[in-house]
Design a protein around this motif. Structure first.
Motif, PDB file in Angstrom:
ATOM      1  N   ASN A 209      34.442  16.110  37.418  1.00 41.76           N
ATOM      2  CA  ASN A 209      33.363  16.726  36.622  1.00 41.76           C
ATOM      3  C   ASN A 209      31.982  16.370  37.180  1.00 41.76           C
ATOM      4  O   ASN A 209      31.117  15.873  36.466  1.00 41.76           O
ATOM      5  CB  ASN A 209      33.472  16.288  35.157  1.00 41.76           C
ATOM      6  CG  ASN A 209      32.631  17.180  34.255  1.00 41.76           C
ATOM      7  OD1 ASN A 209      32.528  18.381  34.505  1.00 41.76           O
ATOM      8  ND2 ASN A 209      32.015  16.611  33.234  1.00 41.76           N
ATOM      9  N   SER A 210      31.818  16.632  38.448  1.00 41.85           N
ATOM     10  CA  SER A 210      30.579  16.226  39.104  1.00 41.85           C
ATOM     11  C   SER A 210      29.791  17.423  39.643  1.00 41.85           C
ATOM     12  O   SER A 210      30.323  18.511  39.853  1.00 41.85           O
ATOM     13  CB  SER A 210      30.894  15.258  40.251  1.00 41.85           C
ATOM     14  OG  SER A 210      31.328  15.986  41.375  1.00 41.85           O
ATOM     15  N   LEU A 211      28.502  17.189  39.817  1.00 41.05           N
ATOM     16  CA  LEU A 211      27.632  18.149  40.498  1.00 41.05           C
ATOM     17  C   LEU A 211      26.848  17.349  41.512  1.00 41.05           C
ATOM     18  O   LEU A 211      26.399  16.238  41.204  1.00 41.05           O
ATOM     19  CB  LEU A 211      26.691  18.826  39.497  1.00 41.05           C
ATOM     20  CG  LEU A 211      25.716  19.856  40.072  1.00 41.05           C
ATOM     21  CD1 LEU A 211      26.462  21.047  40.670  1.00 41.05           C
ATOM     22  CD2 LEU A 211      24.769  20.357  38.974  1.00 41.05           C
ATOM     23  N   GLY A 212      26.704  17.890  42.707  1.00 45.97           N
ATOM     24  CA  GLY A 212      25.993  17.107  43.699  1.00 45.97           C
ATOM     25  C   GLY A 212      25.616  17.903  44.916  1.00 45.97           C
ATOM     26  O   GLY A 212      25.580  19.136  44.889  1.00 45.97           O
ATOM     27  N   ALA A 213      25.356  17.166  45.964  1.00 48.51           N
ATOM     28  CA  ALA A 213      24.918  17.795  47.204  1.00 48.51           C
ATOM     29  C   ALA A 213      25.422  16.984  48.390  1.00 48.51           C
ATOM     30  O   ALA A 213      25.600  15.767  48.292  1.00 48.51           O
ATOM     31  CB  ALA A 213      23.398  17.866  47.263  1.00 48.51           C
ATOM     32  N   LEU A 214      25.658  17.682  49.478  1.00 44.83           N
ATOM     33  CA  LEU A 214      25.920  17.003  50.731  1.00 44.83           C
ATOM     34  C   LEU A 214      24.642  17.050  51.563  1.00 44.83           C
ATOM     35  O   LEU A 214      24.089  18.132  51.822  1.00 44.83           O
ATOM     36  CB  LEU A 214      27.056  17.657  51.511  1.00 44.83           C
ATOM     37  CG  LEU A 214      27.490  16.829  52.732  1.00 44.83           C
ATOM     38  CD1 LEU A 214      28.376  15.667  52.289  1.00 44.83           C
ATOM     39  CD2 LEU A 214      28.221  17.666  53.764  1.00 44.83           C
TER      40      LEU A 214
ATOM     41  N   PHE B 156      43.540  20.227  47.116  1.00 41.45           N
ATOM     42  CA  PHE B 156      43.550  19.415  45.890  1.00 41.45           C
ATOM     43  C   PHE B 156      44.722  19.792  44.976  1.00 41.45           C
ATOM     44  O   PHE B 156      45.057  19.049  44.056  1.00 41.45           O
ATOM     45  CB  PHE B 156      42.238  19.582  45.122  1.00 41.45           C
ATOM     46  CG  PHE B 156      41.037  19.109  45.889  1.00 41.45           C
ATOM     47  CD1 PHE B 156      41.112  17.992  46.711  1.00 41.45           C
ATOM     48  CD2 PHE B 156      39.818  19.768  45.790  1.00 41.45           C
ATOM     49  CE1 PHE B 156      40.001  17.543  47.416  1.00 41.45           C
ATOM     50  CE2 PHE B 156      38.711  19.329  46.497  1.00 41.45           C
ATOM     51  CZ  PHE B 156      38.801  18.224  47.311  1.00 41.45           C
ATOM     52  N   GLY B 157      45.301  20.962  45.195  1.00 41.54           N
ATOM     53  CA  GLY B 157      46.433  21.384  44.375  1.00 41.54           C
ATOM     54  C   GLY B 157      46.036  21.903  43.002  1.00 41.54           C
ATOM     55  O   GLY B 157      46.854  22.019  42.102  1.00 41.54           O
ATOM     56  N   GLN B 158      44.750  22.222  42.821  1.00 45.14           N
ATOM     57  CA  GLN B 158      44.270  22.792  41.552  1.00 45.14           C
ATOM     58  C   GLN B 158      42.894  23.435  41.774  1.00 45.14           C
ATOM     59  O   GLN B 158      42.219  23.129  42.752  1.00 45.14           O
ATOM     60  CB  GLN B 158      44.167  21.708  40.472  1.00 45.14           C
ATOM     61  CG  GLN B 158      43.220  20.568  40.834  1.00 45.14           C
ATOM     62  CD  GLN B 158      43.177  19.471  39.787  1.00 45.14           C
ATOM     63  OE1 GLN B 158      43.573  19.673  38.657  1.00 45.14           O
ATOM     64  NE2 GLN B 158      42.693  18.296  40.175  1.00 45.14           N
ATOM     65  N   VAL B 159      42.511  24.317  40.844  1.00 43.82           N
ATOM     66  CA  VAL B 159      41.184  24.948  40.932  1.00 43.82           C
ATOM     67  C   VAL B 159      40.160  23.937  40.436  1.00 43.82           C
ATOM     68  O   VAL B 159      40.029  23.696  39.241  1.00 43.82           O
ATOM     69  CB  VAL B 159      41.108  26.251  40.101  1.00 43.82           C
ATOM     70  CG1 VAL B 159      39.716  26.852  40.191  1.00 43.82           C
ATOM     71  CG2 VAL B 159      42.138  27.248  40.611  1.00 43.82           C
ATOM     72  N   GLN B 160      39.496  23.328  41.343  1.00 47.13           N
ATOM     73  CA  GLN B 160      38.639  22.185  41.029  1.00 47.13           C
ATOM     74  C   GLN B 160      37.266  22.320  41.677  1.00 47.13           C
ATOM     75  O   GLN B 160      36.247  21.931  41.113  1.00 47.13           O
ATOM     76  CB  GLN B 160      39.310  20.910  41.555  1.00 47.13           C
ATOM     77  CG  GLN B 160      38.441  19.680  41.517  1.00 47.13           C
ATOM     78  CD  GLN B 160      39.094  18.496  42.193  1.00 47.13           C
ATOM     79  OE1 GLN B 160      40.268  18.188  41.958  1.00 47.13           O
ATOM     80  NE2 GLN B 160      38.359  17.822  43.051  1.00 47.13           N
TER      81      GLN B 160
ATOM     82  N   HIS C 287      30.167  21.778  42.895  1.00 48.28           N
ATOM     83  CA  HIS C 287      30.605  21.313  41.583  1.00 48.28           C
ATOM     84  C   HIS C 287      32.098  21.053  41.654  1.00 48.28           C
ATOM     85  O   HIS C 287      32.855  21.936  42.058  1.00 48.28           O
ATOM     86  CB  HIS C 287      30.311  22.379  40.516  1.00 48.28           C
ATOM     87  CG  HIS C 287      31.016  22.165  39.223  1.00 48.28           C
ATOM     88  ND1 HIS C 287      31.060  20.935  38.591  1.00 48.28           N
ATOM     89  CD2 HIS C 287      31.720  23.003  38.427  1.00 48.28           C
ATOM     90  CE1 HIS C 287      31.767  21.050  37.474  1.00 48.28           C
ATOM     91  NE2 HIS C 287      32.185  22.286  37.352  1.00 48.28           N
ATOM     92  N   GLU C 288      32.503  19.829  41.303  1.00 51.71           N
ATOM     93  CA  GLU C 288      33.920  19.510  41.209  1.00 51.71           C
ATOM     94  C   GLU C 288      34.271  19.417  39.734  1.00 51.71           C
ATOM     95  O   GLU C 288      33.746  18.557  39.018  1.00 51.71           O
ATOM     96  CB  GLU C 288      34.244  18.184  41.922  1.00 51.71           C
ATOM     97  CG  GLU C 288      33.961  18.181  43.418  1.00 51.71           C
ATOM     98  CD  GLU C 288      34.860  19.121  44.224  1.00 51.71           C
ATOM     99  OE1 GLU C 288      36.015  19.317  43.832  1.00 51.71           O
ATOM    100  OE2 GLU C 288      34.381  19.670  45.235  1.00 51.71           O
TER     101      GLU C 288
END
Lengths: 173, 173
Positions: free
Chosen positions: A60-65, B105-109, A54-55
């Protein structure tokens, strides 16, 4: 005179045909040096799961590698650097609450992938992509590749993950 | 008298042997009616990715739902109810920030899977698990199955997702 004209026309036509068939050295060089992936690798949705992420923030994304077999085996066995033939596919979606799940749980608890946002690829080919750490980067939105200006931002950021061969994701056991 | 004793001992021994080889009807019934999955299905880490999910609150997990080929094809093709032979594996991990990514990234992301918490399975067998909507539920922590009392909570909750054959997860395209 007519015969000479015919000969010249014939030679010109053949030259044109040859030009169509054999790409000029200039063009071939440009294609070989293309610093990013411009066509989506086939079959990636069937590949194996490496991890989820989750970024938050603007993404603001959710995904998979996901990874092809070369990628999956390298991840699972902790093999670095990744061998040529490795292809990674990062499938990104909007990060959204699941209304139907939350209704059942009685609270806002469940977050799931919403509409797809983009798919990003990393293709390992240490010859073709020698200038960018052996990796070709790809970014596709609605099936269309990112433009050259956008694609320039991939390598400088991924280069910071040098200890893991430019790959941010860790294998989830 | 000695001969009778020998005969009785021999009969008793044979009966014991038979008892060891042939499970009593009572035991066989109990096994067939086991309302939940007590052994982890083989090879699940190689299965295909259905979707990712973050569960906030007490669970605070990040994970993925993987499926065997029967499951994956049914999800992809929107086939309901799921056919017998479907197996779903929900791999759960602690939901943790990625310190190494966030530094870059320079932030909690970036939030990623931490240590594994549990793996849950749903096995479709409409005969064996007729009493629980055709699904056998499994829950494993450190490879050990959940106890009977815990496992009783699976079906009543999943039953609320009747419209999607008791499965909460939707396929991420």
């Amino acid at each position: 005179m007519k015969r000479v004209t015919f000969l010249l026309v014939a030679i010109a036509a053949m030259a044109g045909l040859v030009a169509l068939i054999v790409p000029s050295p200039g063009r071939a060089d440009a294609a070989a040096a293309a610093p990013y992936v411009t066509e989506m690798p086939q079959g990636y949705r069937d590949w194996k799961w490496i991890s989820s992420a989750h970024e938050a923030g603007n993404l603001n994304s959710l995904g998979a590698l996901l990874g092809n077999d070369v990628a999956f085996n390298a991840f699972r066995d902790g093999k670095l650097p990744f061998p040529d033939g490795t292809i990674l596919a990062a499938l990104h979606y909007h990060y959204v609450p699941s209304d139907e799940n939350n209704k059942i749980f009685g609270q806002v608890q469940s977050f799931v992938p919403g509409a797809p946002t983009n798919i990003q690829f990393m293709v390992k080919d240490s010859t073709k992509y020698a200038a960018t750490g052996g990796w070709g980067f790809g970014h596709f939105q609605d099936g269309k590749p990112g433009n050259a200006a956008f694609m320039k931002s991939c390598f400088p950021c991924h280069e910071k993950a040098k200890a893991t061969d430019l790959v941010f994701t860790r294998y989830a056991p």
